[in-house]
Structure formats: C-alpha cells, structure tokens
Design a protein around this motif. Sequence first.
Motif, mmCIF file in Angstrom:
data_model
loop_
_atom_site.group_PDB
_atom_site.id
_atom_site.type_symbol
_atom_site.label_atom_id
_atom_site.label_comp_id
_atom_site.label_asym_id
_atom_site.label_seq_id
_atom_site.Cartn_x
_atom_site.Cartn_y
_atom_site.Cartn_z
ATOM 1 N N ILE A 40 0.839 -1.203 0.000
ATOM 2 C CA ILE A 40 0.000 0.000 0.000
ATOM 3 C C ILE A 40 0.874 1.253 0.000
ATOM 4 N N LEU A 41 1.892 1.246 0.863
ATOM 5 C CA LEU A 41 2.778 2.411 0.953
ATOM 6 C C LEU A 41 3.670 2.536 -0.272
ATOM 7 N N LEU A 42 4.193 1.415 -0.771
ATOM 8 C CA LEU A 42 5.074 1.441 -1.937
ATOM 9 C C LEU A 42 4.358 2.002 -3.154
ATOM 10 N N ILE A 43 3.164 1.486 -3.447
ATOM 11 C CA ILE A 43 2.416 1.937 -4.619
ATOM 12 C C ILE A 43 1.802 3.312 -4.376
ATOM 13 N N GLY A 44 1.367 3.547 -3.147
ATOM 14 C CA GLY A 44 0.729 4.817 -2.834
ATOM 15 C C GLY A 44 1.675 6.004 -2.811
ATOM 16 N N LEU A 45 2.944 5.776 -2.470
ATOM 17 C CA LEU A 45 3.902 6.879 -2.346
ATOM 18 C C LEU A 45 4.882 6.943 -3.518
ATOM 19 N N ARG A 46 4.626 6.175 -4.570
ATOM 20 C CA ARG A 46 5.514 6.221 -5.737
ATOM 21 C C ARG A 46 5.401 7.597 -6.414
ATOM 22 N N TYR A 47 6.402 7.919 -7.212
ATOM 23 C CA TYR A 47 6.370 9.198 -7.929
ATOM 24 C C TYR A 47 6.643 8.966 -9.407
ATOM 25 N N GLU A 48 5.645 9.241 -10.234
ATOM 26 C CA GLU A 48 5.743 9.138 -11.692
ATOM 27 C C GLU A 48 6.185 7.740 -12.141
ATOM 28 N N VAL A 49 5.707 6.717 -11.467
ATOM 29 C CA VAL A 49 5.961 5.341 -11.876
ATOM 30 C C VAL A 49 4.700 4.821 -12.552
ATOM 31 N N GLY A 50 4.823 4.425 -13.829
ATOM 32 C CA GLY A 50 3.670 3.986 -14.605
ATOM 33 C C GLY A 50 3.316 5.023 -15.646
ATOM 34 N N GLY A 51 3.337 4.614 -16.912
ATOM 35 C CA GLY A 51 3.096 5.566 -18.000
ATOM 36 C C GLY A 51 1.779 6.312 -17.870
ATOM 37 N N ASP A 52 0.682 5.594 -17.633
ATOM 38 C CA ASP A 52 -0.613 6.249 -17.508
ATOM 39 C C ASP A 52 -0.723 7.069 -16.233
ATOM 40 N N THR A 53 0.098 6.745 -15.234
ATOM 41 C CA THR A 53 0.079 7.534 -14.006
ATOM 42 C C THR A 53 0.376 8.996 -14.296
ATOM 43 N N ILE A 54 1.269 9.251 -15.244
ATOM 44 C CA ILE A 54 1.598 10.641 -15.613
ATOM 45 C C ILE A 54 0.352 11.355 -16.118
ATOM 46 N N ASN A 55 -0.439 10.665 -16.938
ATOM 47 C CA ASN A 55 -1.677 11.263 -17.452
ATOM 48 C C ASN A 55 -2.684 11.493 -16.328
ATOM 49 N N TYR A 56 -2.774 10.517 -15.418
ATOM 50 C CA TYR A 56 -3.705 10.665 -14.304
ATOM 51 C C TYR A 56 -3.290 11.813 -13.379
ATOM 52 N N MET A 57 -2.001 12.048 -13.249
ATOM 53 C CA MET A 57 -1.527 13.164 -12.430
ATOM 54 C C MET A 57 -1.998 14.494 -13.010
ATOM 55 N N GLY A 58 -1.900 14.616 -14.326
ATOM 56 C CA GLY A 58 -2.377 15.842 -14.977
ATOM 57 C C GLY A 58 -3.883 16.001 -14.847
ATOM 58 N N ASP A 59 -4.604 14.893 -14.969
ATOM 59 C CA ASP A 59 -6.059 14.932 -14.850
ATOM 60 C C ASP A 59 -6.492 15.311 -13.437
ATOM 61 N N TYR A 60 -5.742 14.852 -12.451
ATOM 62 C CA TYR A 60 -6.104 15.084 -11.052
ATOM 63 C C TYR A 60 -6.101 16.566 -10.688
ATOM 64 N N ASP A 61 -5.281 17.344 -11.374
ATOM 65 C CA ASP A 61 -5.129 18.765 -11.050
ATOM 66 C C ASP A 61 -6.458 19.517 -11.101
#
Length: 281
Positions: A40-61
């Motif tokens: 939970i902590l490893l996946i929850g506290l990762r930073y920019e790991v996962g290609g689609d995660t980058i897109n989701y980060m932009g969407d979250y804003d």
Amino acid sequence: MLLYIIPFVLTILSSIKYDINRKNDIWEKYGLLFLFVYLILLIGLRYEVGGDTINYMGDYDWRVPLSQYKLSFNDKFQPGYIILCSLGKSISPDFYVFQLIHSALLNTLLFLFIKNNTKYVYTSLGIIFLTCYFYFSTEILRESIAVLIFSLNYKNLINRRWLSYYTGVLLCFMFHLSAIFLVIIPFLRWIRFNAVFIFLVFIELLLVLNFRNLLINISSILSIDLINSYIDETSHGLLADLMNLLRSFIIPTTFALMIKKGLKRKMPFENMIAIFSLIGL
C-alpha cells in the motif's frame, strides 16, 4: 528499484518456506500483513511510476472535492474513479493522497481474493508479482479496480445469484467501460477445456487470417475510434509477438490442461481461464 524487489524476494522465500515446506513461525502469521501494508505504501507513495500515471496526475489537477462533485457519465473516466479522485481532493490537492486511497483499495481487494481462494497465499502473490501486479497497480488504475471487483463477484456468477452478480458488474462498470463485457459472461459459462474449446481455437485461427478486414468492416458499421486504433496496430517484432502469445494463450492453456488432464484436478476457475485464453489468442 530495490524497494520494488524487496516484496518479490520476501514472497518467493515465504512461498518456499511456508507453502512448499509447510514450516510455521511468526512470519507466516504476520508476513502477509507486512506485505499488505508495505505494498500500500510502496504503490501509494511512488512518484511518476507507470506511464498512464503521468496522465492521471495531470487529470487530477482539475478534479474537485466531494463537496463540489456532481455525478456524470459524460466524463471520459468513469464515475467510480472520479469519486476516488474527489475523495483525494477533499483531503489534499497532492496526487500521492489519491494514490494512497487507490493503492489501499486495490491491495485490499487483491488480498481478499487471495485469502478467500487459496491456502498457498505466498505462492499466489508471487505469481501475481511475476505476471501483472506492477502493471495493474501503476499503469491501468481504473481497469485494475474493475478486474478486482469482478474477482470477488465471481462466486455470484458460479452460484447464479444474478441480482448480486449484475450489481457487481455495475460497480465494475463505474470504473471502466470495458466491464460491459461482463454482461455476456453468464452466457459463456459453457466454455471449458474440451473438444469445443479446440474447435473454437481452430475457428479463431481461421479468423486471424482476415482479422484486419473484419475490424475494418466492424469499424465502418459502428464508427468506434478504438477499433480504428487496433486496425493500425502493427507487430512489435517476432519476439514481442511470441511473448504476448505465451502470456495470453499458451501458458494459461497449458497450465489448465496440466491441472485438468494431467493431475485430474477440478479447476474452480476453468471457465474464466478458458475464456481468457480464447480472448488472448
């Protein structure tokens, strides 16, 4: 990288000690809990790991807190995912808060499925690490939740509890549109690893020869952009194609046949593995 290797190594060693050699000590009792919290902590506290995660980060804003959220099915992402985003935004504008919520939900569903379906918990978790865990947890954030909800909903399918099953399907659909496929799963309960399966494989191989033309015809009728993207998809090389074939058809089919025909064991998930193999091919 080391942080991602640690749970894999611990899982493999625990599998050998507890699932294979049947030892007993304090780690057997609390090791799974440690891995649960660690992941939970490893996946929850990762930073920019996962290609689609980058897109989701932009969407979250530009997502809003729950106090401002309005249910809508017009969003390109489904309501279940948007509600998770709004829950995160209600706590903090930082994306890692959403990641922690998503990671807690994903790992809870995963560990419940493992706990409810096998006594070889470490071996099962190790296989999941090898095949799909980090892809599911860092890349396909919405699909993974839909898949895991279905995994817990599967018993409603085999027990023919249709109201509960289709309620679960609706929950899956709230996270990803592709869950619409689950609507027809009850009509495919007859698919097993038998002579009919071999016949279906043969039919599929014939269709593959004209697969591109088939997609073009479907696309012209339905006008679905996603189908057009598959029409333009090309091979990534012989090795990549072979690896995909191994993962999606050869390995699950061989595994199932070894269990059913070789060991003469009943497979609780035979129907789903058979369907997966046919779709994989």
